[in-house]
Design a protein around this motif. Structure first.
Motif, PDB file in Angstrom:
ATOM      1  N   GLY A   1       7.784  -0.544  -4.327  1.00 36.13           N
ATOM      2  CA  GLY A   1       6.955   0.072  -4.445  1.00 36.13           C
ATOM      3  C   GLY A   1       6.139  -1.135  -5.752  1.00 36.13           C
ATOM      4  O   GLY A   1       6.302  -2.198  -6.186  1.00 36.13           O
ATOM      5  N   ARG A   2       5.194  -0.404  -6.328  1.00 37.35           N
ATOM      6  CA  ARG A   2       4.181  -1.087  -8.172  1.00 37.35           C
ATOM      7  C   ARG A   2       5.418  -0.499  -8.464  1.00 37.35           C
ATOM      8  O   ARG A   2       5.538  -1.219  -9.878  1.00 37.35           O
ATOM      9  CB  ARG A   2       3.267  -0.226  -7.688  1.00 37.35           C
ATOM     10  CG  ARG A   2       1.819  -0.563  -6.973  1.00 37.35           C
ATOM     11  CD  ARG A   2       0.911  -0.349  -6.952  1.00 37.35           C
ATOM     12  NE  ARG A   2      -0.366  -0.150  -5.865  1.00 37.35           N
ATOM     13  CZ  ARG A   2      -0.181   0.670  -4.656  1.00 37.35           C
ATOM     14  NH1 ARG A   2       0.404   1.218  -4.659  1.00 37.35           N
ATOM     15  NH2 ARG A   2      -0.838  -0.446  -4.363  1.00 37.35           N
TER      16      ARG A   2
ATOM     17  N   PRO B   1      10.707   5.435   8.385  1.00 39.57           N
ATOM     18  CA  PRO B   1      10.127   4.356   8.426  1.00 39.57           C
ATOM     19  C   PRO B   1       8.913   3.896   7.756  1.00 39.57           C
ATOM     20  O   PRO B   1       8.086   4.573   6.571  1.00 39.57           O
ATOM     21  CB  PRO B   1       9.068   5.580   9.631  1.00 39.57           C
ATOM     22  CG  PRO B   1      10.268   6.688   9.911  1.00 39.57           C
ATOM     23  CD  PRO B   1      10.633   6.408   8.116  1.00 39.57           C
ATOM     24  N   LEU B   2       8.535   2.823   8.161  1.00 33.23           N
ATOM     25  CA  LEU B   2       7.314   2.108   6.740  1.00 33.23           C
ATOM     26  C   LEU B   2       5.773   2.707   7.610  1.00 33.23           C
ATOM     27  O   LEU B   2       5.341   2.620   8.137  1.00 33.23           O
ATOM     28  CB  LEU B   2       7.701   0.837   6.747  1.00 33.23           C
ATOM     29  CG  LEU B   2       9.084   0.341   7.265  1.00 33.23           C
ATOM     30  CD1 LEU B   2       8.709  -1.398   7.824  1.00 33.23           C
ATOM     31  CD2 LEU B   2       9.384  -0.301   6.102  1.00 33.23           C
ATOM     32  N   GLY B   3       4.838   2.161   6.411  1.00 34.26           N
ATOM     33  CA  GLY B   3       3.510   3.122   6.303  1.00 34.26           C
ATOM     34  C   GLY B   3       2.885   4.589   5.681  1.00 34.26           C
ATOM     35  O   GLY B   3       3.696   4.978   4.981  1.00 34.26           O
TER      36      GLY B   3
ATOM     37  N   ARG C   1      -0.956   1.148  10.737  1.00 32.41           N
ATOM     38  CA  ARG C   1      -0.205   1.845   9.978  1.00 32.41           C
ATOM     39  C   ARG C   1       1.595   2.120   9.266  1.00 32.41           C
ATOM     40  O   ARG C   1       0.856   2.918   8.245  1.00 32.41           O
ATOM     41  CB  ARG C   1      -1.411   2.555   9.461  1.00 32.41           C
ATOM     42  CG  ARG C   1      -3.575   1.764   9.624  1.00 32.41           C
ATOM     43  CD  ARG C   1      -3.723   3.058   9.228  1.00 32.41           C
ATOM     44  NE  ARG C   1      -4.416   4.087   9.680  1.00 32.41           N
ATOM     45  CZ  ARG C   1      -4.894   5.251   9.409  1.00 32.41           C
ATOM     46  NH1 ARG C   1      -5.600   5.544   8.626  1.00 32.41           N
ATOM     47  NH2 ARG C   1      -4.748   6.113  10.056  1.00 32.41           N
ATOM     48  N   ALA C   2       1.816   2.321  10.427  1.00 29.78           N
ATOM     49  CA  ALA C   2       3.649   2.581   9.886  1.00 29.78           C
ATOM     50  C   ALA C   2       4.097   1.896  11.029  1.00 29.78           C
ATOM     51  O   ALA C   2       3.138   1.095  12.394  1.00 29.78           O
ATOM     52  CB  ALA C   2       3.065   3.884  10.655  1.00 29.78           C
TER      53      ALA C   2
ATOM     54  N   LYS D   1       0.386  -1.351  -0.039  1.00 31.94           N
ATOM     55  CA  LYS D   1       0.421   0.023   0.090  1.00 31.94           C
ATOM     56  C   LYS D   1       0.774   1.186   0.089  1.00 31.94           C
ATOM     57  O   LYS D   1       0.636   2.305  -0.420  1.00 31.94           O
ATOM     58  CB  LYS D   1      -1.123  -0.141   0.688  1.00 31.94           C
ATOM     59  CG  LYS D   1      -2.128  -1.256   0.987  1.00 31.94           C
ATOM     60  CD  LYS D   1      -2.746  -1.362   2.486  1.00 31.94           C
ATOM     61  CE  LYS D   1      -3.282  -2.228   2.255  1.00 31.94           C
ATOM     62  NZ  LYS D   1      -5.020  -1.913   3.650  1.00 31.94           N
ATOM     63  N   HIS D   2       1.740   1.276   0.893  1.00 31.98           N
ATOM     64  CA  HIS D   2       2.747   2.218   0.629  1.00 31.98           C
ATOM     65  C   HIS D   2       4.555   2.166   0.723  1.00 31.98           C
ATOM     66  O   HIS D   2       5.013   2.991   0.836  1.00 31.98           O
ATOM     67  CB  HIS D   2       2.039   3.017   1.967  1.00 31.98           C
ATOM     68  CG  HIS D   2       1.328   3.650   2.918  1.00 31.98           C
ATOM     69  ND1 HIS D   2       0.189   4.020   2.538  1.00 31.98           N
ATOM     70  CD2 HIS D   2       0.456   2.366   3.323  1.00 31.98           C
ATOM     71  CE1 HIS D   2      -0.620   4.028   2.927  1.00 31.98           C
ATOM     72  NE2 HIS D   2      -1.133   2.476   4.085  1.00 31.98           N
ATOM     73  N   GLY D   3       4.602   1.761  -0.537  1.00 35.60           N
ATOM     74  CA  GLY D   3       5.667   0.645  -0.379  1.00 35.60           C
ATOM     75  C   GLY D   3       6.414   2.155  -1.200  1.00 35.60           C
ATOM     76  O   GLY D   3       7.564   1.721  -1.945  1.00 35.60           O
ATOM     77  N   ASP D   4       5.588   2.857  -2.333  1.00 34.33           N
ATOM     78  CA  ASP D   4       6.689   3.906  -2.873  1.00 34.33           C
ATOM     79  C   ASP D   4       7.216   4.528  -2.608  1.00 34.33           C
ATOM     80  O   ASP D   4       8.315   4.847  -3.304  1.00 34.33           O
ATOM     81  CB  ASP D   4       5.763   4.273  -3.802  1.00 34.33           C
ATOM     82  CG  ASP D   4       4.314   3.362  -4.580  1.00 34.33           C
ATOM     83  OD1 ASP D   4       5.536   1.998  -5.361  1.00 34.33           O
ATOM     84  OD2 ASP D   4       3.344   3.335  -4.968  1.00 34.33           O
ATOM     85  N   GLY D   5       7.593   5.214  -1.236  1.00 31.83           N
ATOM     86  CA  GLY D   5       7.886   5.675  -1.101  1.00 31.83           C
ATOM     87  C   GLY D   5       9.726   6.262  -0.718  1.00 31.83           C
ATOM     88  O   GLY D   5      10.437   7.082  -0.809  1.00 31.83           O
ATOM     89  N   ASP D   6      10.046   4.692  -0.246  1.00 31.71           N
ATOM     90  CA  ASP D   6      11.608   4.745   0.411  1.00 31.71           C
ATOM     91  C   ASP D   6      11.917   3.500  -0.362  1.00 31.71           C
ATOM     92  O   ASP D   6      11.371   2.103  -0.728  1.00 31.71           O
ATOM     93  CB  ASP D   6      11.330   4.153   1.504  1.00 31.71           C
ATOM     94  CG  ASP D   6      12.633   4.372   1.796  1.00 31.71           C
ATOM     95  OD1 ASP D   6      14.229   4.764   1.615  1.00 31.71           O
ATOM     96  OD2 ASP D   6      13.714   4.059   3.782  1.00 31.71           O
ATOM     97  N   SER D   7      12.990   3.277  -1.239  1.00 36.58           N
ATOM     98  CA  SER D   7      13.582   1.895  -1.972  1.00 36.58           C
ATOM     99  C   SER D   7      14.101   1.430  -0.927  1.00 36.58           C
ATOM    100  O   SER D   7      14.674   0.304  -1.459  1.00 36.58           O
ATOM    101  CB  SER D   7      14.642   2.684  -2.698  1.00 36.58           C
ATOM    102  OG  SER D   7      15.728   3.305  -2.058  1.00 36.58           O
TER     103      SER D   7
END
Length: 570
Positions: A443-444, A291-293, A273-274, A248-254
């Motif tokens: 991410g996607r 941080p994740l999420g 959620r994080a 859901k939220h993996g696009d931000g950090d490689s």
């Protein structure tokens, strides 16, 4: 207005890292000073500090044992200083116990000045007891008990055997129970009921049993003070939960996918959620990446992580977080410094044409003329035998026996759970596998380089061919950005090459080039720069400058550049 007010309230209640109180550091320093003084006084000639109150009441062997024991107690107090600075409750308990023992030992051997010092430390520790609340690791208690019991048993058996072999040199006819009592009392430095015809025999038994007694309690104390590594890593349920968050939220950090390493633990925000992924190494809770999420929940996840750090006496640190994550950690009370830059290739804008790409273009063309080809494929689409071949090739081409990496490495290859990972397999004209690249999902629509292995006997250009093949095949997999290697302190090299670079930058660049002979700092930067990537800064977050040496050692251990301790292995 209500939304803005809610955001302000969230910021107000966000837990922040609080620096340890200065009084706690003062207590730790004083304990270390008294410990060092105790060790020094124990080796000085007796007439320098004896007041003779018990000189005629304690046997010579007892005095010698007391002198050795006071030296050991002093050294242990110095060692306890680190735990006291971190507020460890167990360190406080041991320091109090050792200080009380020190008072008794100095009384026995006649040390007035160190006895007064030890008594003052007892009073100080009692007065400041509320400042030492951090928990330790429960499993260390069992280890400490085993070590203590082992040394005590060995000392008792050896002392009993030494009495037995001297049975014809004993005064009177003491029984076996007297032998056992003498050996047991010798473990705590007390002379037992057995008397020897020759004083040397009694002295030998006292030294043997006393030495093992000191080893027992010293080893037990050291094990009790080993830093906690927290609970066990999350199992299959935790991994599944984390994968849902990354989807859901993996696009931000490689670096998000690397949180799935088996040696990382997770602390979640109350909402779930994080999360913050971390590993405890030598008392440092080392998080990696952002941080994740959900970003709006990051402050709560960071607050939970910092609360855990305070509860266990860990030093918090973040390795290689991005700009957004760095700001979040900075708001939580940590300082940030730039660690280096991550090379990110824009797939749509990449091309081999133009003068800047001439070297890469020529290397790729040369390898293709030599018959080298690359297969780019998702791991789940590889046949089992080909995947096994790739794993074997990667292991064979590894530089050394240790698998390095922590913040930007998955440290596994071929796991069925990693089916979305992308592999680049490079074969020569005879179809022999000569190189492997492994990318994890970002991410996607992104990939992040995890593993790069190449046969050093292959012609120059093997790596360039694999990287370019991955970039060229990326659109077919729906990928529009690829993260390559991380370049430590890249900006120093870049600024040193600019016109008008100052003497400080040039000197710093020379130092890094000298260090590159061991760690390949500059060569890694050059290897990334040839693809004309975008550079994204990565940061190191830490509580204070005095913690940087410990954090640096912990990071090097986590990345396997330094040997890891047994408790740090997960």
């Amino acid at each position: 207005m209500l939304t803005e007010r809610a955001a302000e309230v969230r910021d107000e209640v966000q837990p922040r890292w609080e620096r340890p109180p200065s009084s706690r550091r003062v207590v730790a320093r004083l304990v270390q000073f008294v410990g060092a003084a105790s060790a020094v006084f124990s080796v000085l000639p007796p007439h320098h500090h004896r007041f003779g109150l018990l000189a005629d009441m304690v046997p010579t062997a007892g005095l010698l044992t007391a002198r050795v024991a006071s030296a050991v107690v002093g050294v242990l107090l110095v060692y306890l200083g680190a735990g006291l600075r971190r507020g460890k409750r167990r360190a406080w308990q041991l320091a109090l116990l050792l200080s009380l023992i020190g008072v008794a030992l100095h009384l026995v051997k006649g040390g007035l000045v160190p006895m007064v010092f030890a008594g003052a430390i007892v009073a100080l520790l009692v007065a400041k007891r509320d400042e030492f609340t951090a928990d330790g690791a429960p499993r260390h208690r069992l280890r400490a008990f085993r070590a203590c019991a082992t040394f005590l048993s060995a000392g008792f058996v050896l002392g009993f055997a030494e009495i037995a072999v001297r049975v014809n040199h004993l005064e009177g006819r003491p029984g076996v129970l007297s032998w056992a009592g003498h050996a047991a009392l010798g473990l705590i430095g007390v002379t037992g009921p057995v008397h020897f015809v020759s004083p040397i025999g009694g002295l030998t038994v006292s030294i043997t049993t006393g030495a093992f007694g000191l080893l027992a309690f010293g080893a037990g104390g050291l094990l009790l003070l080993r830093p906690s590594t927290g609970g066990r890593c999350d199992g299959a349920a935790g991994q599944a939960r984390l994968r849902e968050v990354l989807d859901k939220h993996g696009d931000g950090d490689s670096l998000g996918y690397f949180a799935l390493r088996s040696d990382k633990q997770l602390v979640w925000a109350p909402s779930g959620r994080a999360a913050v992924a971390y590993r405890v190494v030598n008392g440092v809770s080392l998080a990696s990446g952002d941080p994740l999420g959900l970003p709006s929940e990051w402050p709560r996840a960071i607050g939970q992580w910092l609360t855990d750090c305070a509860a266990h006496g860990w030093t918090p640190a973040v390795l290689a977080c991005g700009t957004q994550g760095g700001r979040a950690f900075q708001k939580a009370g940590l300082d940030c410094i730039e660690l280096g830059d991550e090379a990110i290739v824009d797939v749509a804008g990449f091309a081999l044409t133009g003068r800047p790409m001439r070297g890469v273009r020529q290397a790729v063309a040369r390898m293709r003329r030599a018959g080298y080809t690359c297969q780019v494929v998702r791991q789940r689409d590889l046949p089992a035998d080909t995947l096994a071949e790739a794993v074997a090739c990667a292991n064979a081409l590894r530089d050394g026996k240790v698998e390095r990496g922590f913040s930007m490495a998955l440290s596994r290859l071929g796991d069925p759970a990693d089916g979305d990972c992308l592999l680049v397999l490079c074969r020569d004209e005879e179809q022999a596998l000569r190189g492997v690249l492994h990318f994890v999902p970002w991410g996607r629509r992104g990939l992040s380089l995890d593993l790069m292995r190449g046969d050093r006997t292959a012609p120059n250009g093997l790596t360039e061919l694999m990287v370019v093949s991955a970039i060229e095949a990326a659109p077919g997999f729906g990928v529009d950005r690829i993260s390559l290697n991380f370049a430590v302190l890249r900006s120093v090299f870049a600024r040193a090459e600019e016109l008008g670079a100052g003497p400080v930058i040039r000197l710093w660049c020379r130092i890094l080039r000298a260090a590159s002979r061991l760690w390949q700092i500059e060569s890694l930067y050059r290897a990334n720069a040839k693809y004309q990537p975008d550079w994204q800064p990565r940061f190191l977050c830490f509580p204070s400058a005095r913690d940087l040496p410990r954090i640096a050692v912990a990071a090097l251990r986590a990345e396997a550049f330094l040997p890891a301790r047994a408790d740090d292995a997960r």
